[in-house]
Enzyme design. Sequence first.
Site, PDB file in Angstrom:
ATOM      1  N   CYS A 153     -81.323 -29.049 -42.728  1.00  0.00           N
ATOM      2  CA  CYS A 153     -81.030 -29.876 -43.896  1.00  0.00           C
ATOM      3  C   CYS A 153     -82.021 -29.519 -45.000  1.00  0.00           C
ATOM      4  O   CYS A 153     -83.167 -29.193 -44.734  1.00  0.00           O
ATOM      5  CB  CYS A 153     -81.136 -31.381 -43.664  1.00  0.00           C
TER       6      CYS A 153
ATOM      7  N   ARG B  14     -80.219 -23.959 -45.452  1.00  0.00           N
ATOM      8  CA  ARG B  14     -80.773 -24.860 -44.444  1.00  0.00           C
ATOM      9  C   ARG B  14     -79.703 -25.702 -43.750  1.00  0.00           C
ATOM     10  O   ARG B  14     -79.994 -26.430 -42.801  1.00  0.00           O
ATOM     11  CB  ARG B  14     -81.807 -25.789 -45.080  1.00  0.00           C
TER      12      ARG B  14
ATOM     13  N   TRP C  85     -77.235 -30.247 -42.243  1.00  0.00           N
ATOM     14  CA  TRP C  85     -76.828 -29.605 -40.992  1.00  0.00           C
ATOM     15  C   TRP C  85     -76.741 -30.748 -39.990  1.00  0.00           C
ATOM     16  O   TRP C  85     -77.756 -31.353 -39.631  1.00  0.00           O
ATOM     17  CB  TRP C  85     -77.860 -28.566 -40.555  1.00  0.00           C
TER      18      TRP C  85
ATOM     19  N   ASN D 105     -84.516 -35.103 -43.736  1.00  0.00           N
ATOM     20  CA  ASN D 105     -84.346 -33.887 -42.939  1.00  0.00           C
ATOM     21  C   ASN D 105     -85.124 -34.095 -41.651  1.00  0.00           C
ATOM     22  O   ASN D 105     -86.341 -34.265 -41.697  1.00  0.00           O
ATOM     23  CB  ASN D 105     -84.904 -32.680 -43.718  1.00  0.00           C
ATOM     24  N   GLY D 106     -84.425 -34.125 -40.521  1.00  0.00           N
ATOM     25  CA  GLY D 106     -85.114 -34.332 -39.239  1.00  0.00           C
ATOM     26  C   GLY D 106     -84.278 -35.193 -38.324  1.00  0.00           C
ATOM     27  O   GLY D 106     -83.068 -35.358 -38.535  1.00  0.00           O
TER      28      GLY D 106
ATOM     29  N   GLU E  61     -80.164  -7.509 -30.415  1.00  0.00           N
ATOM     30  CA  GLU E  61     -80.184  -7.912 -31.820  1.00  0.00           C
ATOM     31  C   GLU E  61     -78.875  -7.525 -32.512  1.00  0.00           C
ATOM     32  O   GLU E  61     -78.316  -8.296 -33.292  1.00  0.00           O
ATOM     33  CB  GLU E  61     -81.413  -7.285 -32.502  1.00  0.00           C
TER      34      GLU E  61
ATOM     35  N   LYS F  45     -76.342 -10.186 -34.257  1.00  0.00           N
ATOM     36  CA  LYS F  45     -75.920 -10.091 -35.670  1.00  0.00           C
ATOM     37  C   LYS F  45     -74.406 -10.156 -35.778  1.00  0.00           C
ATOM     38  O   LYS F  45     -73.862 -10.837 -36.628  1.00  0.00           O
ATOM     39  CB  LYS F  45     -76.369  -8.777 -36.303  1.00  0.00           C
TER      40      LYS F  45
ATOM     41  N   GLU G 283     -73.020 -13.773 -34.856  1.00  0.00           N
ATOM     42  CA  GLU G 283     -73.314 -14.902 -35.745  1.00  0.00           C
ATOM     43  C   GLU G 283     -72.599 -14.813 -37.088  1.00  0.00           C
ATOM     44  O   GLU G 283     -72.262 -15.837 -37.659  1.00  0.00           O
ATOM     45  CB  GLU G 283     -74.818 -15.106 -35.921  1.00  0.00           C
TER      46      GLU G 283
ATOM     47  N   HIS H 168     -73.792  -2.721 -13.199  1.00  0.00           N
ATOM     48  CA  HIS H 168     -73.948  -3.850 -12.280  1.00  0.00           C
ATOM     49  C   HIS H 168     -73.046  -5.013 -12.681  1.00  0.00           C
ATOM     50  O   HIS H 168     -73.298  -6.148 -12.281  1.00  0.00           O
ATOM     51  CB  HIS H 168     -75.417  -4.284 -12.234  1.00  0.00           C
TER      52      HIS H 168
ATOM     53  N   LYS I 103     -80.572 -21.791 -41.437  1.00  0.00           N
ATOM     54  CA  LYS I 103     -81.647 -20.799 -41.434  1.00  0.00           C
ATOM     55  C   LYS I 103     -82.894 -21.301 -40.720  1.00  0.00           C
ATOM     56  O   LYS I 103     -83.557 -20.551 -40.024  1.00  0.00           O
ATOM     57  CB  LYS I 103     -81.980 -20.472 -42.894  1.00  0.00           C
TER      58      LYS I 103
HETATM   59  C1  F6R Z   1     -80.557 -14.730 -36.275  1.00  0.00           C
HETATM   60  C2  F6R Z   1     -81.538 -15.680 -36.742  1.00  0.00           C
HETATM   61  C3  F6R Z   1     -82.049 -16.685 -35.789  1.00  0.00           C
HETATM   62  C4  F6R Z   1     -83.555 -16.878 -35.985  1.00  0.00           C
HETATM   63  C5  F6R Z   1     -84.080 -18.019 -35.098  1.00  0.00           C
HETATM   64  C6  F6R Z   1     -85.580 -18.168 -35.202  1.00  0.00           C
HETATM   65  O1  F6R Z   1     -80.176 -13.845 -37.276  1.00  0.00           O
HETATM   66  O2  F6R Z   1     -81.918 -15.665 -37.870  1.00  0.00           O
HETATM   67  O3  F6R Z   1     -81.767 -16.338 -34.471  1.00  0.00           O
HETATM   68  O4  F6R Z   1     -84.208 -15.685 -35.678  1.00  0.00           O
HETATM   69  O5  F6R Z   1     -83.453 -19.204 -35.465  1.00  0.00           O
HETATM   70  O6  F6R Z   1     -85.966 -18.473 -36.503  1.00  0.00           O
HETATM   71  P1  F6R Z   1     -87.440 -18.241 -37.003  1.00  0.00           P
HETATM   72  O7  F6R Z   1     -87.701 -16.777 -36.972  1.00  0.00           O
HETATM   73  O8  F6R Z   1     -87.461 -18.800 -38.376  1.00  0.00           O
HETATM   74  O9  F6R Z   1     -88.340 -18.965 -36.057  1.00  0.00           O
END
Ligand code: F6R
Length: 614
Positions: free
Chosen positions: A2, A27, A74, A100-101, A487, A491, A494, A510, A609
């Site tokens: 949020c 956010r 969020w 926010n929380g 990774e 990507k 998501e 396996h 994010k």
């Molecule tokens: C994926 C992504 C998330 C963050 C995760 C940790 O693209 O961005 O998986 O890596 O939420 O976030 P941070 O790095 O801010 O602790």
Amino acid sequence: MCGIVGYLGFRNAEPIIIKGLRRLEYRGYDSSGIATVANGGLQVVKCQGKVQDLVDKIDGSLAESGIGIGHTRWATHGVPNDVNAHPHVSASGKLVLIHNGIIENYASIKEALQSRGVEFKSDTDTEVLVNLIDDIRTVEGVNLAKAVRMALNQVIGAYAICVYEIDNPTKIVVAKKGSPLVVGIGENEFFIASDATPFLEYTKTAIYLEDDEMAVVELGEEVKVRSIPNNKAINPYVHQLQMDIEAIEKGGYDHFMLKEIYEQPKSLRDALRGRLLADQGIIKMSGIFEYREKLVNADRILIIGCGTSWHAGLVAEYLFEDLARIPVEVEYASEFRYRNPVITEKDVVIAISQSGETADTLAAIKLAKERGATIFGVCNVVGSSIARESDAGAYTHAGPEIGVASTKAFTTQVAVLSLMAIQIAYEKGLLKESYYYQLLAELDAVPDKIEKMLESDSKAKYISSLFKDAPNFLYLGRGFNFPVALEGALKLKEISYIHAEGYPAAEMKHGPIALIDENMPVVVIAPKSGQYEKIVSNIQEVKARNGKVIAVVSKGDKEIAAMADHVIEIEESMEVFSPLLTTIPLQLLSYHIAVMRECNVDQPRNLAKSVTVE
Ligand code: F6R
């Protein structure tokens, strides 16, 4: 998660709040809302959906106002709908609040308030909080600041809040615990936000509230900060922000994610600048090397992170074990903190986090610290909670990352961790002088190599057009490139909502090999360095089952080109640095597939994010 924004001053609050909400939309974007006061009356507009939906709903209906708060959500408690959207107004109609929380004990407080006749409209914990504050204010006959403090001493949970009295629109009370909150100080005006981006064009003077602090922001007065538990006055540190407005704009790119992919040569140079002096054979990391003894003598290193940051931790595991010969355990923060881990004073913990606010990572390092471990933070956001909680650390200097999918955050994390591993290895006497110099020169050359690779993304675009409708993808890699496979898969899922899995290439036989048929695209990360012959065999295994192989190979590789369906070439590098290069085409592949599938690349569904809930 949020985003919260507030304004108090002489300008019209609405456009400032709306622009701020757009900048904080990363956010959370389930719903948004705004509350201002004009002609003595409250004006609240809120709705499910993006900030643009809010703008459409407002449709010029708000009268000008010098006070306003806004929120982009969020969802945690209560589905995303208009009623659950913030701001929330107390049942008496006297107070309005954004949050926010999470208020964990909201249910018992709600019950107590209901038993006294308070009626609730939404399912949110936030509506409970605004009513608790209002109840205390009226029953105890105290002012707003005192009521906020008394209420927050009753609640359990995390919060960044802004609240004001509709009858007294010259004052906003804010408070923080666990979620970020910054107050921007202008000439006769104040800005409040989850991060500084909403007000950068108005002021660069700001106070970051610490946990358990609240502040009264009042026209004509200095910002007064106090401790929530004991009401002590606090003299806050006033920051002069260095951030530029250009850094948070798209700069001609269609999406922030694409901009951030293309920014990687620059962000890597920024991460290495002043630290890697390749021609002098020096690595300088003053923040980290204050505690060098701890690292050099560590019996083991624990690396903690979530998501992409956890993947950077996995790359670091290979780096520290290979170069510095220190055993490394890489842990999901959310698992580590709840499983009563064995931690001693001899342990070194490296916490990796782009935002520096991830709730699980923050809680994990607090736990490790309590048990005596030394904490190193590798964070991007300066002044963030994880950075502050760490004993020492290094910022990644990636610059603001706004696309929800991490790109430049990952590569800069890996670069900073590479510097640490090389230097520790060198100090332990494990690297021959010539190898040490070679490592430094090769790392120094990485940004230029990425720049070259980014000159054209036409291959990634073409391959994306062929596979954009595939329902599943497999990603395979070995050694240093196994975390890159994870990774790459993350990507893709998501941002394009295609199911994808990353695997160590040899592990395929396996189990996952059963999935391979002519419809399964398999992305194989196969640079010349590393276990090349082994991965060639893995490609053969996929081809023998008619799988479609997209291989990421070193420039000029003919052998794999002859057997793969498609290849994307990368610049050659030492194996230890190959993740920095192999990651780039995978980022581009996911980006183009997501664009072609018409997905919202920068704000993928259900994500946010900064994950400040546990
Ligand atoms: C994926 C992504 C998330 C963050 C995760 C940790 O693209 O961005 O998986 O890596 O939420 O976030 P941070 O790095 O801010 O602790």
